[in-house]
Design a protein around this motif. Structure first.
Motif, mmCIF file in Angstrom:
data_model
loop_
_atom_site.group_PDB
_atom_site.id
_atom_site.type_symbol
_atom_site.label_atom_id
_atom_site.label_comp_id
_atom_site.label_asym_id
_atom_site.label_seq_id
_atom_site.Cartn_x
_atom_site.Cartn_y
_atom_site.Cartn_z
ATOM 1 N N LEU A 289 27.651 24.835 4.251
ATOM 2 C CA LEU A 289 27.843 25.899 3.260
ATOM 3 C C LEU A 289 28.346 25.308 1.946
ATOM 4 O O LEU A 289 27.868 25.673 0.866
ATOM 5 C CB LEU A 289 28.821 26.946 3.795
ATOM 6 C CG LEU A 289 29.045 28.177 2.934
ATOM 7 C CD1 LEU A 289 27.750 28.928 2.687
ATOM 8 C CD2 LEU A 289 30.073 29.079 3.592
ATOM 9 N N ALA A 290 29.278 24.363 2.021
ATOM 10 C CA ALA A 290 29.792 23.710 0.814
ATOM 11 C C ALA A 290 28.693 22.927 0.111
ATOM 12 O O ALA A 290 28.614 22.926 -1.133
ATOM 13 C CB ALA A 290 30.957 22.792 1.162
ATOM 14 N N GLU A 291 27.823 22.273 0.878
ATOM 15 C CA GLU A 291 26.727 21.521 0.273
ATOM 16 C C GLU A 291 25.763 22.452 -0.461
ATOM 17 O O GLU A 291 25.307 22.139 -1.566
ATOM 18 C CB GLU A 291 25.989 20.706 1.347
ATOM 19 C CG GLU A 291 26.799 19.539 1.842
ATOM 20 C CD GLU A 291 26.170 18.806 3.011
ATOM 21 O OE1 GLU A 291 25.096 19.242 3.513
ATOM 22 O OE2 GLU A 291 26.746 17.786 3.442
ATOM 23 N N PHE A 292 25.439 23.610 0.135
ATOM 24 C CA PHE A 292 24.585 24.580 -0.546
ATOM 25 C C PHE A 292 25.246 25.098 -1.817
ATOM 26 O O PHE A 292 24.591 25.272 -2.850
ATOM 27 C CB PHE A 292 24.236 25.760 0.371
ATOM 28 C CG PHE A 292 23.133 25.468 1.327
ATOM 29 C CD1 PHE A 292 21.847 25.202 0.871
ATOM 30 C CD2 PHE A 292 23.345 25.470 2.683
ATOM 31 C CE1 PHE A 292 20.807 24.926 1.753
ATOM 32 C CE2 PHE A 292 22.335 25.215 3.588
ATOM 33 C CZ PHE A 292 21.053 24.945 3.118
ATOM 34 N N ALA A 293 26.554 25.339 -1.762
ATOM 35 C CA ALA A 293 27.270 25.833 -2.930
ATOM 36 C C ALA A 293 27.216 24.796 -4.056
ATOM 37 O O ALA A 293 27.018 25.157 -5.221
ATOM 38 C CB ALA A 293 28.728 26.158 -2.564
ATOM 39 N N LYS A 294 27.371 23.529 -3.729
ATOM 40 C CA LYS A 294 27.296 22.475 -4.739
ATOM 41 C C LYS A 294 25.894 22.410 -5.347
ATOM 42 O O LYS A 294 25.752 22.211 -6.556
ATOM 43 C CB LYS A 294 27.677 21.125 -4.146
ATOM 44 C CG LYS A 294 29.152 20.990 -3.866
ATOM 45 C CD LYS A 294 29.459 19.639 -3.258
ATOM 46 C CE LYS A 294 30.936 19.536 -2.911
ATOM 47 N NZ LYS A 294 31.255 18.247 -2.289
ATOM 48 N N LEU A 295 24.868 22.564 -4.524
ATOM 49 C CA LEU A 295 23.495 22.559 -5.047
ATOM 50 C C LEU A 295 23.277 23.738 -6.002
ATOM 51 O O LEU A 295 22.632 23.580 -7.036
ATOM 52 C CB LEU A 295 22.478 22.641 -3.893
ATOM 53 C CG LEU A 295 22.310 21.388 -3.068
ATOM 54 C CD1 LEU A 295 21.407 21.673 -1.870
ATOM 55 C CD2 LEU A 295 21.742 20.248 -3.912
ATOM 56 N N GLU A 296 23.806 24.889 -5.658
ATOM 57 C CA GLU A 296 23.683 26.066 -6.522
ATOM 58 C C GLU A 296 24.377 25.858 -7.862
ATOM 59 O O GLU A 296 23.934 26.364 -8.876
ATOM 60 C CB GLU A 296 24.276 27.306 -5.831
ATOM 61 C CG GLU A 296 23.357 27.933 -4.826
ATOM 62 C CD GLU A 296 22.153 28.587 -5.465
ATOM 63 O OE1 GLU A 296 22.300 29.347 -6.431
ATOM 64 O OE2 GLU A 296 21.026 28.317 -4.988
ATOM 65 N N GLU A 297 25.476 25.126 -7.849
ATOM 66 C CA GLU A 297 26.209 24.834 -9.087
ATOM 67 C C GLU A 297 25.589 23.703 -9.878
ATOM 68 O O GLU A 297 26.022 23.399 -10.968
ATOM 69 C CB GLU A 297 27.667 24.502 -8.761
ATOM 70 C CG GLU A 297 28.459 25.674 -8.233
ATOM 71 C CD GLU A 297 29.884 25.290 -7.865
ATOM 72 O OE1 GLU A 297 30.211 24.089 -7.898
ATOM 73 O OE2 GLU A 297 30.652 26.190 -7.541
ATOM 74 N N GLY A 298 24.592 23.052 -9.301
ATOM 75 C CA GLY A 298 23.915 21.969 -10.002
ATOM 76 C C GLY A 298 24.639 20.648 -9.943
ATOM 77 O O GLY A 298 24.446 19.781 -10.789
ATOM 78 N N GLN A 299 25.469 20.455 -8.942
ATOM 79 C CA GLN A 299 26.214 19.189 -8.831
ATOM 80 C C GLN A 299 25.457 18.198 -8.005
ATOM 81 O O GLN A 299 24.798 18.451 -7.080
ATOM 82 C CB GLN A 299 27.584 19.452 -8.200
ATOM 83 C CG GLN A 299 28.451 20.296 -9.072
ATOM 84 C CD GLN A 299 29.828 20.457 -8.467
ATOM 85 O OE1 GLN A 299 30.152 19.934 -7.415
ATOM 86 N NE2 GLN A 299 30.674 21.214 -9.143
#
Length: 80
Positions: free
Chosen positions: A70-80
């Protein structure tokens, strides 16, 4: 929250979580949003970090993996 509800939450937390696995993504997100909102109301930033350490310590390997993903998906959504 009443003592009866708190006792029921403690007793059935795992089962409630398992039931939410069958819910839709909006409901699942609402559950996580509620947990995050509740934690932010009752803890300071230092205590919040400490509480997250306590939570992480009690996660099963599959729950820990879910949080990581879930954290990895959130980082992808933020463009990190």
């Amino acid at each position: 929250m009443s003592e009866r509800i708190t006792t029921a939450n403690d007793r059935y937390a795992y089962e409630i979580g398992a039931d939410y696995a069958l819910a839709g993504s909006i409901t699942q997100a609402a559950l996580l949003n509620g947990l995050a909102a509740g934690l932010s109301k009752v803890t300071s930033r230092f205590r919040d970090d400490l509480q997250l350490c306590f939570i992480e310590r009690d996660l099963t390997p599959s729950a820990r993996q879910l949080v990581i993903e879930l954290a990895e998906f959130a980082k992808l959504e933020e463009g990190q």
